[in-house]
Design a protein around this motif. Structure first.
Motif, PDB file in Angstrom:
ATOM      1  N   SER A  97     -10.401 -15.579 -10.667  1.00 37.62           N
ATOM      2  CA  SER A  97     -10.543 -16.779  -9.853  1.00 37.62           C
ATOM      3  C   SER A  97      -9.182 -17.316  -9.428  1.00 37.62           C
ATOM      4  O   SER A  97      -8.985 -17.723  -8.278  1.00 37.62           O
ATOM      5  CB  SER A  97     -11.326 -17.837 -10.624  1.00 37.62           C
ATOM      6  N   ALA A  98      -8.221 -17.313 -10.360  1.00 39.58           N
ATOM      7  CA  ALA A  98      -6.872 -17.750 -10.018  1.00 39.58           C
ATOM      8  C   ALA A  98      -6.245 -16.830  -8.981  1.00 39.58           C
ATOM      9  O   ALA A  98      -5.640 -17.288  -8.002  1.00 39.58           O
ATOM     10  CB  ALA A  98      -6.008 -17.802 -11.272  1.00 39.58           C
ATOM     11  N   ALA A  99      -6.394 -15.524  -9.181  1.00 34.06           N
ATOM     12  CA  ALA A  99      -5.810 -14.561  -8.250  1.00 34.06           C
ATOM     13  C   ALA A  99      -6.422 -14.703  -6.859  1.00 34.06           C
ATOM     14  O   ALA A  99      -5.718 -14.651  -5.846  1.00 34.06           O
ATOM     15  CB  ALA A  99      -6.011 -13.149  -8.780  1.00 34.06           C
ATOM     16  N   LEU A 100      -7.741 -14.908  -6.808  1.00 36.56           N
ATOM     17  CA  LEU A 100      -8.401 -15.062  -5.517  1.00 36.56           C
ATOM     18  C   LEU A 100      -7.926 -16.323  -4.804  1.00 36.56           C
ATOM     19  O   LEU A 100      -7.632 -16.309  -3.599  1.00 36.56           O
ATOM     20  CB  LEU A 100      -9.919 -15.102  -5.719  1.00 36.56           C
ATOM     21  N   GLY A 101      -7.837 -17.430  -5.529  1.00 35.09           N
ATOM     22  CA  GLY A 101      -7.368 -18.668  -4.924  1.00 35.09           C
ATOM     23  C   GLY A 101      -5.952 -18.557  -4.399  1.00 35.09           C
ATOM     24  O   GLY A 101      -5.625 -19.095  -3.324  1.00 35.09           O
ATOM     25  N   LEU A 102      -5.120 -17.853  -5.136  1.00 31.73           N
ATOM     26  CA  LEU A 102      -3.714 -17.737  -4.721  1.00 31.73           C
ATOM     27  C   LEU A 102      -3.543 -16.805  -3.530  1.00 31.73           C
ATOM     28  O   LEU A 102      -2.762 -17.085  -2.606  1.00 31.73           O
ATOM     29  CB  LEU A 102      -2.880 -17.250  -5.912  1.00 31.73           C
ATOM     30  N   VAL A 103      -4.263 -15.685  -3.533  1.00 26.75           N
ATOM     31  CA  VAL A 103      -4.111 -14.762  -2.409  1.00 26.75           C
ATOM     32  C   VAL A 103      -4.713 -15.353  -1.139  1.00 26.75           C
ATOM     33  O   VAL A 103      -4.240 -15.088  -0.023  1.00 26.75           O
ATOM     34  CB  VAL A 103      -4.717 -13.381  -2.764  1.00 26.75           C
ATOM     35  N   ARG A 104      -5.732 -16.199  -1.304  1.00 26.84           N
ATOM     36  CA  ARG A 104      -6.293 -16.901  -0.147  1.00 26.84           C
ATOM     37  C   ARG A 104      -5.350 -18.006   0.343  1.00 26.84           C
ATOM     38  O   ARG A 104      -5.485 -18.485   1.468  1.00 26.84           O
ATOM     39  CB  ARG A 104      -7.669 -17.480  -0.497  1.00 26.84           C
ATOM     40  N   SER A 105      -4.403 -18.400  -0.501  1.00 23.49           N
ATOM     41  CA  SER A 105      -3.373 -19.358  -0.089  1.00 23.49           C
ATOM     42  C   SER A 105      -2.155 -18.645   0.496  1.00 23.49           C
ATOM     43  O   SER A 105      -1.092 -19.247   0.638  1.00 23.49           O
ATOM     44  CB  SER A 105      -2.955 -20.210  -1.298  1.00 23.49           C
ATOM     45  N   ARG A 106      -2.319 -17.361   0.770  1.00 25.06           N
ATOM     46  CA  ARG A 106      -1.301 -16.524   1.416  1.00 25.06           C
ATOM     47  C   ARG A 106      -0.102 -16.270   0.514  1.00 25.06           C
ATOM     48  O   ARG A 106       1.016 -16.073   0.985  1.00 25.06           O
ATOM     49  CB  ARG A 106      -0.877 -17.127   2.767  1.00 25.06           C
ATOM     50  N   ARG A 107      -0.357 -16.262  -0.799  1.00 24.10           N
ATOM     51  CA  ARG A 107       0.686 -15.883  -1.748  1.00 24.10           C
ATOM     52  C   ARG A 107       0.569 -14.389  -2.052  1.00 24.10           C
ATOM     53  O   ARG A 107      -0.530 -13.829  -2.036  1.00 24.10           O
ATOM     54  CB  ARG A 107       0.535 -16.678  -3.053  1.00 24.10           C
ATOM     55  N   THR A 108       1.693 -13.759  -2.330  1.00 20.82           N
ATOM     56  CA  THR A 108       1.650 -12.376  -2.792  1.00 20.82           C
ATOM     57  C   THR A 108       1.382 -12.400  -4.288  1.00 20.82           C
ATOM     58  O   THR A 108       2.098 -13.052  -5.048  1.00 20.82           O
ATOM     59  CB  THR A 108       2.961 -11.635  -2.492  1.00 20.82           C
ATOM     60  N   VAL A 109       0.355 -11.686  -4.696  1.00 21.58           N
ATOM     61  CA  VAL A 109      -0.137 -11.788  -6.072  1.00 21.58           C
ATOM     62  C   VAL A 109      -0.225 -10.402  -6.703  1.00 21.58           C
ATOM     63  O   VAL A 109      -0.839  -9.483  -6.143  1.00 21.58           O
ATOM     64  CB  VAL A 109      -1.529 -12.449  -6.113  1.00 21.58           C
TER      65      VAL A 109
ATOM     66  N   GLY B 119      -9.532  -7.411  -1.222  1.00 24.47           N
ATOM     67  CA  GLY B 119      -9.816  -7.435   0.200  1.00 24.47           C
ATOM     68  C   GLY B 119      -8.859  -8.281   1.013  1.00 24.47           C
ATOM     69  O   GLY B 119      -8.970  -8.322   2.243  1.00 24.47           O
ATOM     70  N   TYR B 120      -7.900  -8.956   0.376  1.00 23.58           N
ATOM     71  CA  TYR B 120      -6.981  -9.854   1.075  1.00 23.58           C
ATOM     72  C   TYR B 120      -5.569  -9.276   1.161  1.00 23.58           C
ATOM     73  O   TYR B 120      -5.100  -8.607   0.227  1.00 23.58           O
ATOM     74  CB  TYR B 120      -6.908 -11.199   0.352  1.00 23.58           C
ATOM     75  N   PRO B 121      -4.876  -9.551   2.269  1.00 29.52           N
ATOM     76  CA  PRO B 121      -3.451  -9.206   2.325  1.00 29.52           C
ATOM     77  C   PRO B 121      -2.702  -9.944   1.215  1.00 29.52           C
ATOM     78  O   PRO B 121      -3.041 -11.080   0.880  1.00 29.52           O
ATOM     79  CB  PRO B 121      -3.020  -9.713   3.709  1.00 29.52           C
ATOM     80  N   GLY B 122      -1.737  -9.302   0.650  1.00 29.68           N
ATOM     81  CA  GLY B 122      -0.979  -9.926  -0.426  1.00 29.68           C
ATOM     82  C   GLY B 122      -1.517  -9.644  -1.799  1.00 29.68           C
ATOM     83  O   GLY B 122      -0.899 -10.003  -2.800  1.00 29.68           O
ATOM     84  N   ALA B 123      -2.699  -8.984  -1.883  1.00 29.38           N
ATOM     85  CA  ALA B 123      -3.306  -8.674  -3.175  1.00 29.38           C
ATOM     86  C   ALA B 123      -2.805  -7.328  -3.686  1.00 29.38           C
ATOM     87  O   ALA B 123      -2.798  -6.332  -2.955  1.00 29.38           O
ATOM     88  CB  ALA B 123      -4.819  -8.646  -3.051  1.00 29.38           C
ATOM     89  N   ASN B 124      -2.383  -7.296  -4.936  1.00 29.75           N
ATOM     90  CA  ASN B 124      -1.895  -6.065  -5.557  1.00 29.75           C
ATOM     91  C   ASN B 124      -2.457  -5.993  -6.970  1.00 29.75           C
ATOM     92  O   ASN B 124      -2.227  -6.898  -7.774  1.00 29.75           O
ATOM     93  CB  ASN B 124      -0.361  -6.064  -5.628  1.00 29.75           C
ATOM     94  N   PHE B 125      -3.184  -4.928  -7.265  1.00 37.66           N
ATOM     95  CA  PHE B 125      -3.751  -4.752  -8.612  1.00 37.66           C
ATOM     96  C   PHE B 125      -3.043  -3.600  -9.306  1.00 37.66           C
ATOM     97  O   PHE B 125      -2.786  -2.556  -8.703  1.00 37.66           O
ATOM     98  CB  PHE B 125      -5.245  -4.466  -8.553  1.00 37.66           C
TER      99      PHE B 125
ATOM    100  N   ASP C 213       2.463 -26.698  -6.236  1.00 37.99           N
ATOM    101  CA  ASP C 213       3.789 -26.782  -6.835  1.00 37.99           C
ATOM    102  C   ASP C 213       4.800 -25.915  -6.086  1.00 37.99           C
ATOM    103  O   ASP C 213       5.982 -26.282  -5.965  1.00 37.99           O
ATOM    104  CB  ASP C 213       3.734 -26.323  -8.294  1.00 37.99           C
ATOM    105  N   LEU C 214       4.360 -24.786  -5.560  1.00 38.75           N
ATOM    106  CA  LEU C 214       5.274 -23.909  -4.834  1.00 38.75           C
ATOM    107  C   LEU C 214       5.788 -24.538  -3.538  1.00 38.75           C
ATOM    108  O   LEU C 214       6.850 -24.169  -3.031  1.00 38.75           O
ATOM    109  CB  LEU C 214       4.574 -22.587  -4.507  1.00 38.75           C
ATOM    110  N   LEU C 215       5.058 -25.499  -2.999  1.00 39.43           N
ATOM    111  CA  LEU C 215       5.483 -26.161  -1.770  1.00 39.43           C
ATOM    112  C   LEU C 215       6.612 -27.152  -2.003  1.00 39.43           C
ATOM    113  O   LEU C 215       7.333 -27.508  -1.072  1.00 39.43           O
ATOM    114  CB  LEU C 215       4.298 -26.885  -1.116  1.00 39.43           C
TER     115      LEU C 215
END
Length: 305
Positions: free
Chosen positions: A17-29, A69-75, A299-301
């Motif tokens: 859930s955290a990873a999904l929220g962050l990658v949807r915020s256009r963060r590289t995760v 499925g999102y750009p910026g997602a890395n597993f 916080d990153l902003l």
């Protein structure tokens, strides 16, 4: 520059859930997971809206597919061996598993979501029944054990409180303390008024036949018939890899966080079972993960002014 904005360590409901929220915020995760969940023996998970009864591993698989499925997602399939401070944030050392290579990566921030390690009471065959006839999460599996002859096995000080909760689903409950003083005389009297028995003799084993639990064998040779039940493990957070960065723990040994999942180390957040109050339902862990993602992204902003 770091390789990733955030590393999420652990791909259970909180981490996914955290990873999904962050990658949807256009963060590289970077999401790192070993696929060794604490609930691996559980055939069905319950109480997760729209997914009631789904196998836990299937839930994890679906969550990972959504994340990837999102750009910026890395597993990366692996075990984090060490986290160290780095000029750009933190350096992760990961041992690859299931064909994945070892990995060294720098990340700006970390979300810890590796959950708990559990130690069951010292009863020889307990693990064999765990996840089918015996469970640890009362809210998760109480309904499926309704009206059955149940056992509650444990040695911790919260055993009476857990017995009270189980009595919501069955009026035939025996608490087995395995020779410990886990239930006080006052608690035993209170439970008795609710029809709950307390058995203080030491346990030899949990027995069954044809793949079904049939009773609890005591050391004196008596077998008390039981169909199913609950066990109270000892839980400790799976966070040895954080030893070098000084994350503060609370009095229970869990990661101390504020209301939004920030730890004592700037840039390190935590969600799910490794934070207070400890073990929780999957849907609650997922909610905590989403909350941490929102806080971290903000916080990153940095400050507005």
């Amino acid at each position: 520059m770091s390789d990733f904005d955030v590393a999420v360590i652990g791909a259970g409901p909180a981490g996914l859930s955290a990873a999904l929220g962050l990658v949807r915020s256009r963060r590289t995760v970077l999401l790192v997971d070993s696929n060794r969940p604490r609930n691996a023996a559980t055939l069905r998970s319950h109480g997760f809206l729209t997914r009631d009864g789904v196998p836990p591993l299937e839930l994890r698989k679906l969550g990972r597919e959504e994340f990837e499925g999102y750009p910026g997602a890395n597993f990366h399939a692996g075990l984090v061996q060490r986290v160290q401070h780095d000029a750009d944030g933190f350096r992760l050392s990961v041992r690859g598993i299931r064909g994945s290579s070892d990995l060294e990566a720098t990340v700006g921030n970390i979300v810890v979501a590796t959950g708990l390690i559990e130690k069951l009471p010292s009863v020889p065959s307990l693990r064999a029944w765990y996840g089918t006839d015996l469970h640890s999460c009362i809210e998760c599996d109480g309904y499926e054990k309704r009206d059955a002859a149940l056992a509650l096995i444990g040695e911790s000080g919260d055993l009476a409180e857990r017995a009270l909760l189980i009595s919501q689903w069955s009026s035939d409950l025996i608490v087995f303390t395995n020779g410990s003083a886990a239930v006080t005389p006052a608690e035993q009297a209170a439970l008795a008024r609710r029809g709950v028995q307390v058995e203080r003799r030491a346990i030899a084993d949990v027995v069954g036949e044809r793949g079904r639990m049939t009773g609890v064998l005591l050391e004196d040779g008596e077998t008390i018939p039981r169909e199913a039940g609950f066990v109270r493990p000892e839980w400790t957070p799976a966070i040895d890899y954080l030893d070098g960065i000084g994350v503060r723990l609370d009095d229970s040994g869990l990661i101390a966080v504020d209301g939004l999942g920030r730890t004592s180390v700037v840039g390190v957040y935590a969600a799910g079972d490794s934070t207070a109050p400890g073990p929780e339902q999957l849907i609650i862990a997922a909610g905590h993960g989403a909350q941490v993602a929102a806080a971290l992204n903000r916080d990153l902003l940095g400050p507005l002014l």
